[in-house]
Design a protein around this motif. Structure first.
Motif, PDB file in Angstrom:
ATOM      1  N   ASN A 147       0.841  -1.202   0.000  1.00  0.00           N
ATOM      2  CA  ASN A 147       0.000   0.000   0.000  1.00  0.00           C
ATOM      3  C   ASN A 147       0.872   1.247   0.000  1.00  0.00           C
ATOM      4  O   ASN A 147       0.555   2.249   0.604  1.00  0.00           O
ATOM      5  CB  ASN A 147      -0.945   0.003   1.212  1.00  0.00           C
ATOM      6  CG  ASN A 147      -0.196   0.106   2.520  1.00  0.00           C
ATOM      7  OD1 ASN A 147       0.979  -0.265   2.614  1.00  0.00           O
ATOM      8  ND2 ASN A 147      -0.861   0.608   3.547  1.00  0.00           N
ATOM      9  N   GLN A 690      -3.745  -8.161   4.996  1.00  0.00           N
ATOM     10  CA  GLN A 690      -4.475  -7.461   3.933  1.00  0.00           C
ATOM     11  C   GLN A 690      -5.411  -8.471   3.276  1.00  0.00           C
ATOM     12  O   GLN A 690      -4.996  -9.310   2.483  1.00  0.00           O
ATOM     13  CB  GLN A 690      -3.492  -6.889   2.911  1.00  0.00           C
ATOM     14  CG  GLN A 690      -4.052  -5.769   2.081  1.00  0.00           C
ATOM     15  CD  GLN A 690      -2.943  -4.884   1.533  1.00  0.00           C
ATOM     16  OE1 GLN A 690      -1.903  -5.359   1.098  1.00  0.00           O
ATOM     17  NE2 GLN A 690      -3.145  -3.585   1.548  1.00  0.00           N
ATOM     18  N   LYS A 693      -7.435  -8.505  -2.389  1.00  0.00           N
ATOM     19  CA  LYS A 693      -6.536  -7.813  -3.324  1.00  0.00           C
ATOM     20  C   LYS A 693      -6.987  -8.095  -4.755  1.00  0.00           C
ATOM     21  O   LYS A 693      -7.290  -9.244  -5.107  1.00  0.00           O
ATOM     22  CB  LYS A 693      -5.112  -8.322  -3.108  1.00  0.00           C
ATOM     23  CG  LYS A 693      -4.063  -7.833  -4.092  1.00  0.00           C
ATOM     24  CD  LYS A 693      -3.830  -8.856  -5.183  1.00  0.00           C
ATOM     25  CE  LYS A 693      -2.852  -8.342  -6.213  1.00  0.00           C
ATOM     26  NZ  LYS A 693      -1.490  -8.364  -5.693  1.00  0.00           N
ATOM     27  N   ASN A 717      -6.512  -2.906  -2.735  1.00  0.00           N
ATOM     28  CA  ASN A 717      -6.228  -3.722  -1.556  1.00  0.00           C
ATOM     29  C   ASN A 717      -7.076  -3.224  -0.394  1.00  0.00           C
ATOM     30  O   ASN A 717      -7.195  -2.002  -0.197  1.00  0.00           O
ATOM     31  CB  ASN A 717      -4.753  -3.633  -1.140  1.00  0.00           C
ATOM     32  CG  ASN A 717      -3.815  -4.219  -2.156  1.00  0.00           C
ATOM     33  OD1 ASN A 717      -4.146  -5.199  -2.824  1.00  0.00           O
ATOM     34  ND2 ASN A 717      -2.642  -3.624  -2.312  1.00  0.00           N
ATOM     35  N   TYR A 740      -6.796   0.631  -0.045  1.00  0.00           N
ATOM     36  CA  TYR A 740      -5.809   1.216  -0.954  1.00  0.00           C
ATOM     37  C   TYR A 740      -6.301   1.052  -2.390  1.00  0.00           C
ATOM     38  O   TYR A 740      -6.532  -0.063  -2.864  1.00  0.00           O
ATOM     39  CB  TYR A 740      -4.460   0.516  -0.777  1.00  0.00           C
ATOM     40  CG  TYR A 740      -3.345   1.043  -1.658  1.00  0.00           C
ATOM     41  CD1 TYR A 740      -2.633   2.181  -1.298  1.00  0.00           C
ATOM     42  CD2 TYR A 740      -3.006   0.401  -2.843  1.00  0.00           C
ATOM     43  CE1 TYR A 740      -1.605   2.666  -2.094  1.00  0.00           C
ATOM     44  CE2 TYR A 740      -1.985   0.872  -3.645  1.00  0.00           C
ATOM     45  CZ  TYR A 740      -1.291   2.009  -3.268  1.00  0.00           C
ATOM     46  OH  TYR A 740      -0.276   2.487  -4.054  1.00  0.00           O
ATOM     47  N   ASN A 784      -4.693   7.745  -0.474  1.00  0.00           N
ATOM     48  CA  ASN A 784      -4.274   6.511   0.174  1.00  0.00           C
ATOM     49  C   ASN A 784      -3.347   6.837   1.330  1.00  0.00           C
ATOM     50  O   ASN A 784      -2.521   7.756   1.240  1.00  0.00           O
ATOM     51  CB  ASN A 784      -3.549   5.606  -0.824  1.00  0.00           C
ATOM     52  CG  ASN A 784      -4.467   5.111  -1.928  1.00  0.00           C
ATOM     53  OD1 ASN A 784      -5.552   4.612  -1.666  1.00  0.00           O
ATOM     54  ND2 ASN A 784      -4.040   5.271  -3.177  1.00  0.00           N
TER      55      ASN A 784
END
Length: 819
Positions: A147, A690, A693, A717, A740, A784
């Motif tokens: 990210n 995370q 994705k 993400n 993100y 972000n």
């Protein structure tokens, strides 16, 4: 002990070149004579009614393959292939003589499928629009997670940035130690203009690869056969690459110089700065081949990254529509960092016989790093004026909290890492055996001196981790000592001696009409940490067995099934030995992972003949002796006490192929969950947790203007855990950053890509490639965040996580020329 044999390989068979020959209307051509002349004579074949041809090629010898038909131009292809290779080459024949591109294929694409290796062409890497540039950006799309567009670092399947292996020409590559921010990194080691071949494994890799927990990136550089030059220039910097070879082809070399300036990107952030970065490197590879059996290669790199940063002012708006809050910061001071690295390696490859190859590799890596800063940040946290008609609209009208923060560092590190390695490769009938032994000496001299003082509403805050009297001013007087909120002081002289080795066996066989591939291997690693003026660590040893099994059923569908896994250990590197207080713990254990991967690889063609490949992999990792850590931007600070257990599981899927004729596009999807249990307190999300994705790399062109190309890089993400200060309790800081979302686009007009023929004297006749393009980074201007800044409200005793936003939309021009 070091050579517990394992498995591998395939009997040497002549490589196969095959494909389809079409006319300009995309119709198959029957009766094309396909042939080449060799020392053994002329070898011929003829294309069938479907335009399909297939011909055997000599092993490791360049030949010129001719395509001859009375109704079409005579065409030729220079190609060199290794044993057991298969290569599909589809061509459109025109009406004279046309030379097709020179092609060198040195890895069997079938073998990559068997091992679960991701491969991508260097041209795709070079054309990929990205803020950081380099091969790592491609990994973030198809398999890794990140990210931070300013960083070349990536996390894979729950691991952190330190768990990824990177090899260039069989030589392990190291990164600087002290870098804490993505904008300080500058250039990755790999020069994408020099790359010939790129392979990536996201887990379950073989024993021949080293002792890390997450992934392997394996890169080889070109060995030129003639003079060539390539230039790239943009608002972010540029590069120049030169290559050549001697007349007798015994000597060849390639050298590349790069320069990068991230001011354009950093100045788009919310912090106003005076920013003077200089990132530059020179890299070269020289090859000498005195005879057919022996080759000597030298790989060298010198890089110097200077990072001068003077923040001036920042305002970050957050909160809700009903209750907007702003953080205003006024800065004084500056940061001056410098990272110098020197790397050199010599590799000797000797072909003892047709069935035995020996490699000897020696390398030396030296890094000198300094991180010096004194930055005073005076902040106000307050309510924002939301009255549109007000003259102070958007400004802070009432301060809830005021304070200051002074950060100081004088960190210096000097590290020297030496390696000596021997590898052997044997082909014994249908078996392939590989082995290797390696000695490593690491010598690190490190001084850490950094502290942080926080003053809120005129009263110095005590650190949360030591036993001091409560400071509840202004209600009661404070009589305790004044100490920094955070302080790290250490002087470490550390040496690590390592001996590692591996052996593995592979075999290709049949079960009925189905083909199977088997691989089994083992690694072992012994190390000991010694220190000056401190107690030495114990000698430790780990053994890591691994295996792979691949089945290709005798179906009409081109499909493979893979199972792989084993025990993976990561003996601690220096940064993993150093705790959050700066002291070295010489007895940190190797982190241990039991890794299990199940995969499916399906290659297919659409009704229109477009080729695609769909790969699906499910994985599970069980981790013990976990060395927990916190992440500050990209700096990892370990606790160095093996105080946790953890797990990671997930699913990765990726599809690549010709969404648009003549181009290659990639789509990827991943789900992953990783949690850790620290000292039996219960499972919480790891810093790399995370969950979802998506990644897309899409290439297209305008049908009416085919020379106008478009490249699109999309990444989504879900948010990472928001992080916590290195001194804080991770169980208290479990908030997540926002998702993100990133889109980078490139538009280029290609004057020539080498496929067109120009008359002598035409201004484009000297170019193999020439293009001019526009790159748009963060196309949709998404905000972000990389981490949180933690600000304390002295009145409510609350802490706010203020997001540190990354870059906004940025435009850049790019020129690429190759001769």
């Amino acid at each position: 002990m070091l050579f517990m044999l394992s498995a591998v390989a395939f009997a040497q068979q002549k490589p196969i070149l095959y494909g389809i020959l079409l006319d300009e209307n995309r119709q198959p051509i029957e009766g094309v004579n396909v042939y080449y002349a060799d020392i053994e004579g002329t070898v011929r074949t003829v294309s069938d009614a479907n335009g399909v041809y297939k011909i055997l090629i000599p092993i490791d010898r360049e030949v010129v393959v001719w395509f001859e038909h009375t109704s079409f131009k005579l065409s030729s292809l220079d190609i060199e292939m290794a044993a057991n290779d298969t290569a599909e080459m589809n061509f459109i024949l025109l009406t004279g003589h046309t030379e097709l591109d020179n092609v060198v294929i040195d890895k069997n694409t079938e073998e990559d499928r068997i091992e679960g290796i991701i491969k991508v062409s260097p041209a795709t890497i070079r054309k990929l629009p990205s803020a950081s540039g380099g091969v790592e950006e491609f990994i973030k799309i198809v398999s890794g997670n990140s990210n931070n567009e300013l960083s070349t670092q990536y996390a894979v399947r729950g691991g952190n940035y330190d768990e990824n292996l990177v090899y260039v020409e069989d030589i392990e590559i190291y990164r600087p130690f002290l870098i804490r921010s993505g904008q300080q990194e500058g250039l990755s080691f790999t020069n994408s203009s020099m790359v010939k071949d790129l392979s990536f494994s996201a887990g379950g890799f073989q024993a021949k690869y080293g002792d890390k927990l997450s992934s392997v990136l394996d890169i080889s550089y070109r060995r030129p056969e003639e003079f060539g030059a390539q230039v790239e220039a943009s608002f972010l910097g540029g590069s120049l690459t030169l290559e050549s070879a001697s007349k007798n082809k015994k000597w060849s070399g390639i050298i590349g110089g790069r320069y990068r300036d991230n001011s354009l990107l950093v100045n788009s952030q919310q912090t106003e700065t005076n920013y003077k970065p200089t990132f530059a490197d020179v890299q070269t590879m020289v090859n000498f081949k005195p005879n057919e059996k022996w080759e000597i290669s030298f790989l060298g790199n010198i890089s110097e990254n200077k990072y001068h940063y003077q923040p001036l002012y920042r305002q970050t708006n957050f909160g809700t529509i009903d209750e907007p809050i702003a953080l205003q910061i006024f800065y004084d001071g500056q940061e001056k960092d410098e990272y110098k690295t020197y790397f050199g390696a010599i590799k000797s490859t000797y072909k003892v016989s047709d069935d035995f190859t020996l490699k000897v590799i020696g390398s030396l890596y030296h890094t000198q790093e300094q991180e010096h800063f004194d930055i005073l940040a005076q902040y106000a946290l307050g309510e924002v004026d939301t009255n549109i008609g007000s003259e102070t609209f958007g400004d802070v009208r009432f301060a809830r909290a005021v304070g200051s923060q002074l950060n100081h560092a004088r960190n210096n590190l000097d590290a020297l890492i030496a390696n000596l390695e021997v590898k052997g490769y044997h082909n014994i009938k249908k078996n392939k055996i590989e082995w290797g032994v390696k000695y490593t000496r690491e010598d690190i001299r490190d001084r850490l001196l950094e502290w942080e003082v926080i003053d809120s509403a005129g009263f110095s805050l005590n650190p949360p981790v030591i036993d001091l009297p409560v400071n509840d001013q202004p209600y009661n007087p404070y009589t305790g000592p004044l100490v920094p909120y955070n302080s790290v002081r250490a002087l470490n002289f550390t040496q690590i001696n390592r001996i590692s080795g591996y052996a593995q066996w592979s075999r290709r066989a049949k079960i009925g009409e189905s083909e199977i591939w088997m691989n089994a291997g083992v690694r072992t690693h012994q190390w000991q940490v010694t220190q000056r003026d401190a107690e030495d660590g114990d000698s430790q040893i780990v053994i890591s067995p691994r295996a792979q099994f691949t089945l290709k059923p005798n179906w009409e569908m081109d499909m493979l099934f893979r199972v792989s896994g084993g025990f993976y250990y990561q003996p601690p590197f220096y940064r993993e030995l150093r705790g959050s207080d700066g002291a070295v713990n010489p007895d940190v254990k190797a982190q241990h992972s039991i890794h299990f991967v199940v995969g499916n690889d399906y290659s297919f063609k659409t009704d229109k003949g477009k080729k695609f490949k769909l790969v699906s992999e499910a994985y599970y990792k069980k981790l013990d002796d976990v060395n927990t850590y916190t992440i500050e931007n990209v700096r990892i600070r370990y606790r160095a006490n093996n105080d946790a257990v953890a797990y990671a599981y997930g699913l990765d899927m990726r599809l690549n192929g010709e969404l648009v004729p003549g181009t290659e596009s990639w789509l990827s999807f991943g789900y992953m969950r990783t949690e850790e249990n620290i000292n039996d307190r219960g499972y919480i999300a790891r810093p790399t947790d995370q969950r979802l994705k998506f990644g897309i790399l899409f290439q297209d062109y305008v049908p009416t203007i085919p020379n106008l190309k478009m490249y699109l890089n999309l990444v989504y993400n879900t948010g990472l855990p928001g992080g916590s200060p290195s001194y804080a309790d991770s169980y208290v800081y479990q908030s997540r950053l926002n998702d993100y979302r990133r889109a980078d686009a490139g538009f280029a007009y290609v004057f020539t890509d080498g496929t067109e023929q120009f008359e002598d004297g035409h201004w484009l006749s000297v170019f193999k490639e020439l293009s001019l393009g526009l790159e748009i980074f963060n196309l949709f201007n998404n905000q972000n965040a990389i981490t949180n800044t933690w600000v304390r409200d002295v009145y409510t005793k609350s802490q706010y996580g203020i997001p540190n936003y990354l870059t906004s939309r940025v435009f850049s021009l790019k020129l690429t020329a190759r001769i």
